[in-house]
Design an enzyme around this catalytic site. Structure first.
Site, PDB file in Angstrom:
ATOM      1  N   ARG A 139     -10.323  17.115   7.126  1.00  8.77           N
ATOM      2  CA  ARG A 139     -11.015  17.605   5.840  1.00  8.77           C
ATOM      3  C   ARG A 139     -12.190  17.943   6.475  1.00  8.77           C
ATOM      4  O   ARG A 139     -13.024  17.248   7.300  1.00  8.77           O
ATOM      5  CB  ARG A 139     -11.060  16.327   4.934  1.00  8.77           C
ATOM      6  CG  ARG A 139      -9.942  15.910   4.284  1.00  8.77           C
ATOM      7  CD  ARG A 139      -9.968  14.900   3.490  1.00  8.77           C
ATOM      8  NE  ARG A 139      -8.834  13.848   3.448  1.00  8.77           N
ATOM      9  CZ  ARG A 139      -8.798  12.532   3.426  1.00  8.77           C
ATOM     10  NH1 ARG A 139      -9.981  11.871   3.175  1.00  8.77           N
ATOM     11  NH2 ARG A 139      -8.099  12.045   3.368  1.00  8.77           N
ATOM     12  N   GLU A 163      -7.768  -4.031   5.679  1.00 12.82           N
ATOM     13  CA  GLU A 163      -7.534  -4.024   4.282  1.00 12.82           C
ATOM     14  C   GLU A 163      -6.610  -4.699   3.749  1.00 12.82           C
ATOM     15  O   GLU A 163      -6.843  -5.294   2.658  1.00 12.82           O
ATOM     16  CB  GLU A 163      -7.281  -2.366   3.991  1.00 12.82           C
ATOM     17  CG  GLU A 163      -8.759  -1.552   4.368  1.00 12.82           C
ATOM     18  CD  GLU A 163      -8.445  -0.049   4.525  1.00 12.82           C
ATOM     19  OE1 GLU A 163      -7.700   0.306   5.605  1.00 12.82           O
ATOM     20  OE2 GLU A 163      -8.677   0.767   3.710  1.00 12.82           O
ATOM     21  N   ASN A 197       0.857  -1.205  -0.103  1.00 11.53           N
ATOM     22  CA  ASN A 197      -0.132   0.164  -0.184  1.00 11.53           C
ATOM     23  C   ASN A 197       1.034   1.103   0.005  1.00 11.53           C
ATOM     24  O   ASN A 197       1.505   1.483   1.195  1.00 11.53           O
ATOM     25  CB  ASN A 197      -0.945  -0.033   1.390  1.00 11.53           C
ATOM     26  CG  ASN A 197      -1.817   1.087   1.559  1.00 11.53           C
ATOM     27  OD1 ASN A 197      -1.843   1.988   0.427  1.00 11.53           O
ATOM     28  ND2 ASN A 197      -2.910   1.098   2.238  1.00 11.53           N
ATOM     29  N   ARG A 236      -2.629  -1.992  -3.355  1.00 14.07           N
ATOM     30  CA  ARG A 236      -3.982  -1.016  -2.921  1.00 14.07           C
ATOM     31  C   ARG A 236      -3.799   0.046  -4.223  1.00 14.07           C
ATOM     32  O   ARG A 236      -2.550   0.635  -4.216  1.00 14.07           O
ATOM     33  CB  ARG A 236      -3.891  -0.501  -1.673  1.00 14.07           C
ATOM     34  CG  ARG A 236      -5.035   0.611  -1.496  1.00 14.07           C
ATOM     35  CD  ARG A 236      -4.983   1.241  -0.151  1.00 14.07           C
ATOM     36  NE  ARG A 236      -5.904   2.134  -0.157  1.00 14.07           N
ATOM     37  CZ  ARG A 236      -5.760   3.387   0.556  1.00 14.07           C
ATOM     38  NH1 ARG A 236      -4.566   3.837   1.049  1.00 14.07           N
ATOM     39  NH2 ARG A 236      -6.652   4.300   0.752  1.00 14.07           N
ATOM     40  N   HIS A 252     -12.525   3.833   0.632  1.00 16.91           N
ATOM     41  CA  HIS A 252     -12.546   3.050   1.637  1.00 16.91           C
ATOM     42  C   HIS A 252     -13.222   1.911   1.433  1.00 16.91           C
ATOM     43  O   HIS A 252     -13.812   0.906   2.215  1.00 16.91           O
ATOM     44  CB  HIS A 252     -13.152   3.527   2.973  1.00 16.91           C
ATOM     45  CG  HIS A 252     -12.206   4.685   3.630  1.00 16.91           C
ATOM     46  ND1 HIS A 252     -12.891   5.607   4.335  1.00 16.91           N
ATOM     47  CD2 HIS A 252     -11.182   4.883   3.896  1.00 16.91           C
ATOM     48  CE1 HIS A 252     -12.159   6.505   4.893  1.00 16.91           C
ATOM     49  NE2 HIS A 252     -10.790   6.000   4.617  1.00 16.91           N
TER      50      HIS A 252
END
Ligand code: ADP
Length: 408
Positions: free
Chosen positions: A243, A386, A7, A93, A182
């Site tokens: 964010r 993940e 990743n 990923r 996600h």
């Protein structure tokens, strides 16, 4: 044989090595601050569950190529991977798959080109993912490599939920639509929930809340995602570490006129200086919780706003799904903050969502339920994984797809 999952972020490289057939972890590591001239890269490395030694090093790594070489060397030195021939496959990923990828794919030159074409949609993420892919293909040219996309799980979202109410040509010409992110995590925890509840995913209405530094919600109907809170980019939706999530788009025109902030300034403000950080000056939920407990009003407000936004999404996704059988909390905040879980479900009792305060305060390593006895909706805390999901999908692809020479 083993599967290596990579990743790669813009300045980081996370990796995990899984042993077939059980996909048990034999090593994992994180290299941070790659390419930072001012500070050396930091590397943390841990071998599998049987051996929990952690190696920490600082190295000078100017690019991903060197980071991947450092990773390979570590895996060799520690005896967890003697050479690349030990690898059955490498799973990568990839953040943005646009509308091109609904599922994981074997990488070849054509697929890599398509991922390159999607760079404008994810200018920070896809180039980093591509750097990892390119170097891995050079280092292990005979090993099949698979791309697993964050956006793929959301490709089942229907048109009425993925389109923005904008001129149609922006979708046709500029690919402007909701993609969602996600996806690997939402898909993984939904599967875990079905397994935990002993019910087929195909019969469940699930709301999944992935709450980490980035945060998103997904509405999953009978195993298919029907809506998600992140949009064209990961900026939309929930309040996040730095964010803003949802806001009136006219704020941008107003600020541009009033303050003279240009496009880059606005981008930085919304992505890096807003969210929890904008509200209270801190983006780490642990610190915010501690400050709030000490009576800091800004921290309390940040927590309240974060949970209020979450509650609104839970409510809207209940409406979209026609009810909810299972609400999932995952990600660093979802898995660890009983306070966020409690506050975001407060007042939802009339809708069948009731958190049991004692269960909610207990922490377990694996999936656990926190709903009160009378609650219709199961509320689960599920550690996301993940990398394991990428390893599973990688394995699935290499066992079901015949390999062409360019795909090795
Ligand atoms: P990323 O999105 O970068 O993978 P994580 O999923 O690791 O992030 O989540 C990071 C967030 O989880 C941070 O805001 C961190 O403060 C929060 N977190 C981790 N542990 C706790 C805890 N015990 N209580 C509250 N928040 C926590």
């Amino acid at each position: 044989m083993k599967i290596l999952v990579i990743n790669s972020g813009s300045s980081s490289l996370k990796f995990k090595l899984f042993v077939l057939p059980e996909l048990s972890v034999s090593a994992s590591g994180l290299i941070e601050e790659i390419g930072d001239e001012r500070s050396p890269a930091r590397l943390r490395y841990q071998t599998g569950p049987g051996d929990t030694r952690t190696i920490s090093k600082t190295l000078h790594l100017t690019e991903h190529r060197q980071a991947i070489s450092a990773m390979t060397e570590l895996l060799r030195e520690s005896g967890t991977m003697n050479n690349v021939e030990d690898l059955a496959a490498i799973g990568h990923r990839v953040v943005h798959g646009g509308e091109d990828f609904h599922e994981p794919v074997l990488l070849d030159a054509k697929i890599i080109h398509t991922i390159e074409e999607l760079v404008p949609l994810a200018p920070l993420h896809n180039p980093a993912n591509l750097a990892g892919i390119r170097v891995s293909r050079e280092l292990a040219p005979d090993t099949p490599q698979v791309a697993v996309f964050d956006t793929a799980f959301h490709q089942t979202i229907p048109e009425h939920a993925y389109l923005y109410a904008l001129p149609r040509k922006l979708y046709k010409n500029n690919k402007v639509r909701r993609y969602g992110f996600h996806g690997t995590s939402h898909g993984y925890v939904a599967g875990q929930a079905a397994q935990y509840l002993g019910r087929p995913l195909k019969e469940l209405r699930v709301i999944s809340l992935h709450l980490g530094n980035g945060a998103s919600a997904a509405a999953i109907h009978n195993g298919k995602c029907i809506d998600t809170s992140m949009g064209l980019t990961p900026l939309e939706g929930l309040i996040m570490g730095t964010r803003s999530g949802d806001l009136d788009p006219a704020i941008l025109f107003y600020l541009s006129r009033e303050t003279g902030l240009d496009m880059d300034g606005l981008d930085r403000m919304l992505n890096k200086q807003s969210g929890l950080k904008g509200i209270c000056g801190e983006n780490d939920m642990r610190q915010i919780t501690e400050s709030a407990a000490r009576g800091d009003n800004r921290a309390k407000l940040a927590l309240t706003m974060f949970c209020y936004r979450l509650k609104k999404y839970i409510g809207s996704y209940m409406a979209a799904l026609g009810g909810v059988d299972c609400l999932i909390f995952t990600g660093g905040i979802g898995e660890n903050s009983s306070l966020v879980r409690k506050m975001s479900c407060e007042g939802l009792q009339p809708f069948g969502i009731t958190v049991d305060p004692i269960r909610n305060d207990q922490h377990h390593q694996n999936t656990y339920a926190i709903q009160a006895g009378e609650s219709n909706t199961k509320i689960l805390v599920i550690p996301t994984n993940e990398e394991l999901e990428i390893a599973r999908q990688t394995l699935q692809v290499i066992t079901t797809t015949p390999l062409q020479p360019d795909q090795m």
